[in-house]
Design a protein around this motif. Structure first.
Motif, mmCIF file in Angstrom:
data_model
loop_
_atom_site.group_PDB
_atom_site.id
_atom_site.type_symbol
_atom_site.label_atom_id
_atom_site.label_comp_id
_atom_site.label_asym_id
_atom_site.label_seq_id
_atom_site.Cartn_x
_atom_site.Cartn_y
_atom_site.Cartn_z
ATOM 1 N N UNK A 1 29.268 -7.201 -54.442
ATOM 2 C CA UNK A 1 30.406 -6.517 -55.070
ATOM 3 C C UNK A 1 30.133 -5.024 -55.249
ATOM 4 N N UNK A 2 28.866 -4.677 -55.481
ATOM 5 C CA UNK A 2 28.506 -3.275 -55.724
ATOM 6 C C UNK A 2 27.865 -2.590 -54.517
ATOM 7 N N UNK A 3 27.681 -3.313 -53.434
ATOM 8 C CA UNK A 3 26.926 -2.804 -52.283
ATOM 9 C C UNK A 3 27.470 -1.497 -51.718
ATOM 10 N N UNK A 4 28.768 -1.324 -51.702
ATOM 11 C CA UNK A 4 29.348 -0.108 -51.120
ATOM 12 C C UNK A 4 28.947 1.152 -51.877
ATOM 13 N N UNK A 5 28.515 1.001 -53.120
ATOM 14 C CA UNK A 5 28.145 2.157 -53.939
ATOM 15 C C UNK A 5 26.642 2.264 -54.161
ATOM 16 N N UNK A 6 25.865 1.328 -53.630
ATOM 17 C CA UNK A 6 24.420 1.371 -53.851
ATOM 18 C C UNK A 6 23.796 2.515 -53.068
ATOM 19 N N UNK A 7 23.122 3.422 -53.765
ATOM 20 C CA UNK A 7 22.418 4.501 -53.057
ATOM 21 C C UNK A 7 21.187 3.943 -52.336
ATOM 22 N N UNK A 8 20.614 4.742 -51.473
ATOM 23 C CA UNK A 8 19.355 4.374 -50.817
ATOM 24 C C UNK A 8 18.259 4.314 -51.879
ATOM 25 N N UNK A 9 17.277 3.458 -51.653
ATOM 26 C CA UNK A 9 16.159 3.346 -52.592
ATOM 27 C C UNK A 9 15.501 4.714 -52.769
ATOM 28 N N UNK A 10 15.147 5.016 -53.990
ATOM 29 C CA UNK A 10 14.538 6.300 -54.300
ATOM 30 C C UNK A 10 15.549 7.382 -54.643
ATOM 31 N N UNK A 11 16.835 7.069 -54.546
ATOM 32 C CA UNK A 11 17.885 8.066 -54.790
ATOM 33 C C UNK A 11 18.607 7.779 -56.099
ATOM 34 N N UNK A 12 19.087 8.842 -56.743
ATOM 35 C CA UNK A 12 19.987 8.752 -57.890
ATOM 36 C C UNK A 12 21.212 9.564 -57.528
ATOM 37 N N UNK A 13 22.396 8.946 -57.632
ATOM 38 C CA UNK A 13 23.631 9.663 -57.301
ATOM 39 C C UNK A 13 24.634 9.529 -58.440
ATOM 40 N N UNK A 14 25.491 10.520 -58.538
ATOM 41 C CA UNK A 14 26.594 10.521 -59.489
ATOM 42 C C UNK A 14 27.812 9.907 -58.808
ATOM 43 N N UNK A 15 28.848 9.631 -59.572
ATOM 44 C CA UNK A 15 30.078 9.072 -59.024
ATOM 45 C C UNK A 15 30.510 9.869 -57.801
ATOM 46 N N UNK A 16 30.604 9.187 -56.649
ATOM 47 C CA UNK A 16 31.071 9.903 -55.463
ATOM 48 C C UNK A 16 32.567 10.182 -55.577
ATOM 49 N N UNK A 17 32.998 11.303 -55.090
ATOM 50 C CA UNK A 17 34.409 11.701 -55.083
ATOM 51 C C UNK A 17 35.104 11.392 -56.404
ATOM 52 N N UNK A 18 34.701 12.087 -57.445
ATOM 53 C CA UNK A 18 35.214 11.823 -58.791
ATOM 54 C C UNK A 18 36.698 12.143 -58.929
#
Length: 169
Positions: free
Chosen positions: A95-112
């Protein structure tokens, strides 16, 4: 000779594009990550808003165990543990896979997009068997179509995990 080099370049370009697509499409599953280790734990935390939004955190592992800690404005305060089947972990992962960043990464909400400033914030952490983490920080006040879809997915997790009565609302 020139025709062969153009054909070679065309093939090389097609192969690299195909590899890139394959890498992206492999990410939304519970398959091993690039390091060879699959995701074994997902944690998410729902932070406060400027009101009475529930504040809680949830940890779930690939064996199906769900740990809930209600902190504020939840039906249940404190810790509760529920033994779920491993399928629920896989469903949440997918369910969350489309928003999972690559391992080692921290990302903010894409296209807020436009933002309401008084909404809850989510922090989702995926951990693989090697201890690597990927972190998504999401502001549910973001109003782009993608951000609203992510907010809906995150808000549906308590029901998917069978803990909606603990969260309340």
């Amino acid at each position: 000779m020139r025709r062969q080099s153009v054909s070679f370049l065309t093939l090389a370009l097609a192969a690299s594009l195909t590899a890139g697509c394959a890498q992206q499409s492999a990410r939304p599953t519970s398959e091993p990550t690039a390091s060879g280790s699959r995701v074994t734990e997902i944690r998410y935390r729902v932070g406060p808003c400027h009101g009475t939004c529930p504040v809680y955190q949830v940890e779930l592992d690939d064996a199906g165990t769900t740990r809930f800690v209600g902190e504020q404005f939840t039906a249940i305060e404190g810790e509760r543990v529920r033994a779920n089947d491993p399928e629920r972990f896989t469903r949440v992962l997918d369910r969350l896979a489309a928003w999972q960043p690559a391992m080692g990464m921290t990302v903010e909400t894409p296209t807020c997009g436009p933002r309401a400033t008084d909404m809850s914030h989510y922090i989702v952490t995926w951990t693989n068997g090697d201890g690597e983490v990927a972190v998504l920080k999401h502001d549910s006040g973001c109003r782009s179509a993608d951000a609203r879809l992510l907010t809906e997915r995150l808000r549906s997790l308590p029901q998917a995990l069978g803990i909606e009565a603990w969260v309340g609302r």
